[in-house]
Design an enzyme around this catalytic site. Structure first.
Site, PDB file in Angstrom:
ATOM      1  N   THR A 248      -7.442  -3.695  -4.143  1.00  0.00           N
ATOM      2  CA  THR A 248      -7.387  -2.414  -3.419  1.00  0.00           C
ATOM      3  C   THR A 248      -7.824  -1.237  -4.292  1.00  0.00           C
ATOM      4  OG1 THR A 248      -5.815  -0.861  -2.414  1.00  0.00           O
ATOM      5  CG2 THR A 248      -4.924  -2.304  -4.089  1.00  0.00           C
ATOM      6  N   ASP A 249      -8.262  -0.179  -3.641  1.00  0.00           N
ATOM      7  CA  ASP A 249      -8.586   1.055  -4.378  1.00  0.00           C
ATOM      8  C   ASP A 249      -7.320   1.749  -4.892  1.00  0.00           C
ATOM      9  OD1 ASP A 249      -7.608   1.976  -1.934  1.00  0.00           O
ATOM     10  OD2 ASP A 249      -9.385   3.151  -1.414  1.00  0.00           O
ATOM     11  N   GLU A 250      -6.148   1.340  -4.392  1.00  0.00           N
ATOM     12  CA  GLU A 250      -4.906   2.010  -4.817  1.00  0.00           C
ATOM     13  C   GLU A 250      -4.602   1.775  -6.289  1.00  0.00           C
ATOM     14  OE1 GLU A 250      -1.607   1.839  -2.151  1.00  0.00           O
ATOM     15  OE2 GLU A 250      -2.885   1.771  -0.391  1.00  0.00           O
TER      16      GLU A 250
ATOM     17  N   TYR B 259       3.654  -1.482  -4.917  1.00  0.00           N
ATOM     18  CA  TYR B 259       2.555  -2.303  -4.391  1.00  0.00           C
ATOM     19  C   TYR B 259       1.331  -2.220  -5.291  1.00  0.00           C
ATOM     20  CZ  TYR B 259      -1.694  -3.251  -1.704  1.00  0.00           C
ATOM     21  OH  TYR B 259      -2.936  -3.706  -1.317  1.00  0.00           O
TER      22      TYR B 259
ATOM     23  N   LYS C  68      -0.666  -5.038  -7.614  1.00  0.00           N
ATOM     24  CA  LYS C  68      -2.086  -5.397  -7.398  1.00  0.00           C
ATOM     25  C   LYS C  68      -2.875  -5.157  -8.694  1.00  0.00           C
ATOM     26  CE  LYS C  68      -3.924  -6.637  -4.161  1.00  0.00           C
ATOM     27  NZ  LYS C  68      -4.135  -8.015  -3.592  1.00  0.00           N
TER      28      LYS C  68
HETATM   29  P1  NAD Z   1      -1.391  -8.780   5.392  1.00  0.00           P
HETATM   30  O1  NAD Z   1      -0.052  -8.295   4.947  1.00  0.00           O
HETATM   31  O2  NAD Z   1      -1.815  -8.535   6.798  1.00  0.00           O
HETATM   32  O3  NAD Z   1      -1.481 -10.371   5.161  1.00  0.00           O
HETATM   33  C1  NAD Z   1      -1.029 -10.989   3.993  1.00  0.00           C
HETATM   34  C2  NAD Z   1      -0.992 -12.493   4.244  1.00  0.00           C
HETATM   35  O4  NAD Z   1      -0.574 -13.142   3.020  1.00  0.00           O
HETATM   36  C3  NAD Z   1      -0.012 -12.928   5.323  1.00  0.00           C
HETATM   37  O5  NAD Z   1      -0.614 -13.864   6.183  1.00  0.00           O
HETATM   38  C4  NAD Z   1       1.146 -13.546   4.551  1.00  0.00           C
HETATM   39  O6  NAD Z   1       1.841 -14.559   5.260  1.00  0.00           O
HETATM   40  C5  NAD Z   1       0.406 -14.118   3.330  1.00  0.00           C
HETATM   41  N1  NAD Z   1       1.296 -14.276   2.167  1.00  0.00           N
HETATM   42  C6  NAD Z   1       2.146 -13.352   1.646  1.00  0.00           C
HETATM   43  N2  NAD Z   1       2.811 -13.875   0.598  1.00  0.00           N
HETATM   44  C7  NAD Z   1       2.344 -15.142   0.432  1.00  0.00           C
HETATM   45  C8  NAD Z   1       2.616 -16.188  -0.494  1.00  0.00           C
HETATM   46  N3  NAD Z   1       3.538 -16.031  -1.465  1.00  0.00           N
HETATM   47  N4  NAD Z   1       1.954 -17.356  -0.382  1.00  0.00           N
HETATM   48  C9  NAD Z   1       1.031 -17.526   0.600  1.00  0.00           C
HETATM   49  N5  NAD Z   1       0.747 -16.585   1.526  1.00  0.00           N
HETATM   50  C10 NAD Z   1       1.382 -15.409   1.436  1.00  0.00           C
HETATM   51  O7  NAD Z   1      -2.434  -8.188   4.351  1.00  0.00           O
HETATM   52  P2  NAD Z   1      -3.933  -7.704   4.598  1.00  0.00           P
HETATM   53  O8  NAD Z   1      -3.927  -6.297   5.045  1.00  0.00           O
HETATM   54  O9  NAD Z   1      -4.676  -8.725   5.375  1.00  0.00           O
HETATM   55  O10 NAD Z   1      -4.461  -7.689   3.075  1.00  0.00           O
HETATM   56  C11 NAD Z   1      -5.057  -8.845   2.502  1.00  0.00           C
HETATM   57  C12 NAD Z   1      -5.399  -8.555   1.056  1.00  0.00           C
HETATM   58  O11 NAD Z   1      -6.271  -7.449   0.978  1.00  0.00           O
HETATM   59  C13 NAD Z   1      -4.194  -8.200   0.182  1.00  0.00           C
HETATM   60  O12 NAD Z   1      -4.358  -8.791  -1.067  1.00  0.00           O
HETATM   61  C14 NAD Z   1      -4.249  -6.687   0.080  1.00  0.00           C
HETATM   62  O13 NAD Z   1      -3.671  -6.228  -1.128  1.00  0.00           O
HETATM   63  C15 NAD Z   1      -5.740  -6.452   0.116  1.00  0.00           C
HETATM   64  N6  NAD Z   1      -6.147  -5.149   0.645  1.00  0.00           N
HETATM   65  C16 NAD Z   1      -5.782  -4.763   1.914  1.00  0.00           C
HETATM   66  C17 NAD Z   1      -6.224  -3.538   2.413  1.00  0.00           C
HETATM   67  C18 NAD Z   1      -5.866  -3.077   3.808  1.00  0.00           C
HETATM   68  O14 NAD Z   1      -6.240  -1.962   4.176  1.00  0.00           O
HETATM   69  N7  NAD Z   1      -5.198  -3.877   4.630  1.00  0.00           N
HETATM   70  C19 NAD Z   1      -7.011  -2.704   1.624  1.00  0.00           C
HETATM   71  C20 NAD Z   1      -7.320  -3.111   0.319  1.00  0.00           C
HETATM   72  C21 NAD Z   1      -6.916  -4.347  -0.143  1.00  0.00           C
HETATM   73  O1  TDX Z   2       3.905   6.079   9.986  1.00  0.00           O
HETATM   74  C1  TDX Z   2       3.044   6.396   9.141  1.00  0.00           C
HETATM   75  N1  TDX Z   2       2.681   7.705   9.014  1.00  0.00           N
HETATM   76  C2  TDX Z   2       1.784   8.132   8.084  1.00  0.00           C
HETATM   77  O2  TDX Z   2       1.496   9.334   7.994  1.00  0.00           O
HETATM   78  C3  TDX Z   2       2.418   5.413   8.275  1.00  0.00           C
HETATM   79  C4  TDX Z   2       2.790   3.951   8.377  1.00  0.00           C
HETATM   80  C5  TDX Z   2       1.498   5.871   7.349  1.00  0.00           C
HETATM   81  N2  TDX Z   2       1.203   7.174   7.241  1.00  0.00           N
HETATM   82  C6  TDX Z   2       0.200   7.613   6.243  1.00  0.00           C
HETATM   83  C7  TDX Z   2       0.426   7.095   4.834  1.00  0.00           C
HETATM   84  C8  TDX Z   2      -0.986   6.941   4.314  1.00  0.00           C
HETATM   85  O3  TDX Z   2      -1.444   8.167   3.771  1.00  0.00           O
HETATM   86  O4  TDX Z   2      -1.039   7.049   6.668  1.00  0.00           O
HETATM   87  C9  TDX Z   2      -1.813   6.605   5.551  1.00  0.00           C
HETATM   88  C10 TDX Z   2      -2.097   5.120   5.706  1.00  0.00           C
HETATM   89  O5  TDX Z   2      -0.858   4.430   5.542  1.00  0.00           O
HETATM   90  P1  TDX Z   2      -0.776   2.824   5.570  1.00  0.00           P
HETATM   91  O6  TDX Z   2      -1.357   2.319   6.840  1.00  0.00           O
HETATM   92  O7  TDX Z   2       0.619   2.453   5.225  1.00  0.00           O
HETATM   93  O8  TDX Z   2      -1.823   2.420   4.413  1.00  0.00           O
HETATM   94  P2  TDX Z   2      -1.892   2.779   2.857  1.00  0.00           P
HETATM   95  O9  TDX Z   2      -0.574   3.118   2.308  1.00  0.00           O
HETATM   96  O10 TDX Z   2      -2.989   3.801   2.672  1.00  0.00           O
HETATM   97  O11 TDX Z   2      -2.346   1.345   2.257  1.00  0.00           O
HETATM   98  C11 TDX Z   2      -3.318   0.521   2.955  1.00  0.00           C
HETATM   99  O12 TDX Z   2      -4.586   0.635   2.365  1.00  0.00           O
HETATM  100  C12 TDX Z   2      -4.752   0.117   1.064  1.00  0.00           C
HETATM  101  C13 TDX Z   2      -2.879  -0.927   2.942  1.00  0.00           C
HETATM  102  O13 TDX Z   2      -1.577  -1.036   3.506  1.00  0.00           O
HETATM  103  C14 TDX Z   2      -2.899  -1.519   1.549  1.00  0.00           C
HETATM  104  O14 TDX Z   2      -2.627  -2.918   1.597  1.00  0.00           O
HETATM  105  C15 TDX Z   2      -4.272  -1.311   0.975  1.00  0.00           C
HETATM  106  O15 TDX Z   2      -4.294  -1.756  -0.364  1.00  0.00           O
END
Ligand code: NAD
Ligand code: TDX
Length: 355
Positions: A133-135, A158, A162
């Protein structure tokens, strides 16, 4: 090509598997623990597909991970399994350490032992792509973008886990020669996202007539990437990326949270009009997230120039399609809300629950 995907029942994993299986050259072994975020319904269409195998297991289980490599002999690994929600990491960081750090370590160990006994093309072509992630780069002010050389500065439990996992993956390349590649992407959006995340949460709150909680003043900025563009980028990096390198992936679609929520309201006003006034009447400013990163923005010049990838989905069109998807797939998210999560506020804790 047989690809072992970890976390394939999550949001990005399920969209990625659907994208990869649309090309006939792939077969998939999906390793997923099925935590609260893992949802086999998101991949129900592949239940009887001979190209798809599901293994319910924990990546932190070393015996199970070694066994899965020897049984399935994958050509590549795409590692997505993680605890992914910032707010949950504030309430309970332990699961983030266990999966994101220890789990990644166990996956790397099993992959390295497996890789050591490969020969010929199978060894030359093996890759482990770690999705991050960019975080990990921390927060930006009003200007600037994250590049691949931006210093790590994670702020939430988190992002700290990561960041640790990214460092482990790079260390396993330099120390043990495991052919790894890391990607760091911005906020994804699209279908099948667990409704704790901003966009699905807002859609479901709105159509349920509940207040739509915007943290702080809604001034924080995120850089939105359509999940299929992310899947395209992962596929491109896996096939053309250089071992040992990192690639940033962004959607070039920065929005202030409040503006994004107003856009969701405007789309809903059109697609699903509300009796009693516009959806924006439901917006409520609530206590800010502790340690809330102000702004994320990705410079994706490297993947664009070196690998020829660029996002192809326009933000306004894809946001509209995403809102529409949640309107027409009520049974998908209703089944989630019938479980342990009912859209409650997360991450507002002032103390840490270590469990
Ligand atoms: P998500 O939470 O929707 O899915 C995570 C999945 O991992 C789930 O299916 C869960 O059951 C599985 N999991 C969790 N712990 C596990 C374990 N110990 N063993 C096996 N499986 C396990 O997450 P997502 O949004 O699909 O994100 C996927 C990846 O991308 C993550 O690594 C996250 O850090 C990264 N990422 C997500 C975003 C975003 O915006 N969603 C952005 C940047 C990076
Ligand atoms: O109820 C809300 N109200 C609100 O203002 C929620 C759930 C979020 N927010 C804000 C917080 C953030 O600035 O919205 C923005 C997005 O929040 P999230 O959806 O929780 O995402 P974020 O915290 O930015 O992280 C996501 O992007 C990077 C993913 O959850 C991470 O897995 C990924 O690495």
């Amino acid at each position: 090509m047989k690809i072992l995907v970890t976390g394939g029942c999550g949001f990005i994993g399920s969209n990625l598997i659907r994208h990869l299986l649309a090309s006939t050259i792939h077969s998939i072994v999906n390793v997923d623990k099925l935590t609260y975020a893992g949802n086999p319904n998101s991949l129900a269409q592949f239940a009887d597909d001979p190209r798809y195998t599901f293994c319910r297991l924990d990546i932190a289980d070393p015996v199970a991970m070694h066994d899965v490599f020897s049984r399935h002999a994958p050509d590549a690994v795409i590692h997505l399994a993680a605890e992914s929600h910032v707010d949950r990491s504030i309430d309970g960081p332990a699961a983030f350490i266990e999966t994101n750090v220890v789990g990644t370590f166990e996956l790397l160990t099993a992959a390295t032992d497996y890789f050591a006994q490969l020969t010929g093309d199978k060894a030359d072509e093996f890759r482990l792509l770690h999705v991050s992630t960019d975080e990990v780069f921390g927060a930006l002010g009003a200007t600037g973008q994250f590049t691949e050389s931006t210093a790590y500065d994670p702020h939430s439990p988190y992002s700290a886990t990561k960041a640790a996992s990214d460092h482990l993956v790079r260390a396993w390349h330099t120390t043990y020669g495991l052919p790894t590649i890391v990607t760091n992407c911005s906020n994804n959006y699209g279908p099948y996202q667990f409704p704790e995340k901003l966009i699905p949460l807002m859609v479901i709150k709105a159509i349920s007539g509940q207040p739509m909680p915007v943290y702080g003043k809604g001034e924080n900025v995120r850089d939105w990437l359509y999940v299929i563009d992310h899947a395209r980028a992962i596929n491109r990096v896996l096939t053309a990326g250089v071992v040992g390198q990192t690639y940033n992936i962004g959607g070039d679609s920065e929005r202030r949270n409040l503006d994004l929520v107003l856009s969701v309201c405007a789309i809903l006003d059109e697609l699903h009009p509300r009796a009693g006034g516009p959806y924006s009447d439901l917006i409520e400013f609530v206590a800010d997230r502790p340690g809330h990163d102000f702004r994320y923005a990705i410079d994706s010049t490297k993947i664009r120039t070196e690998l020829g990838w660029e996002p192809k989905f326009d933000f306004e069109t894809s946001l509209r399609q995403t809102v529409q998807w949640y309107l027409t797939h009520r049974s998908w998210w209703q089944a989630i809300l019938d479980g342990n999560y009912q859209l409650e506020r997360l991450g507002n804790a002032t103390t840490t629950n270590k469990s």
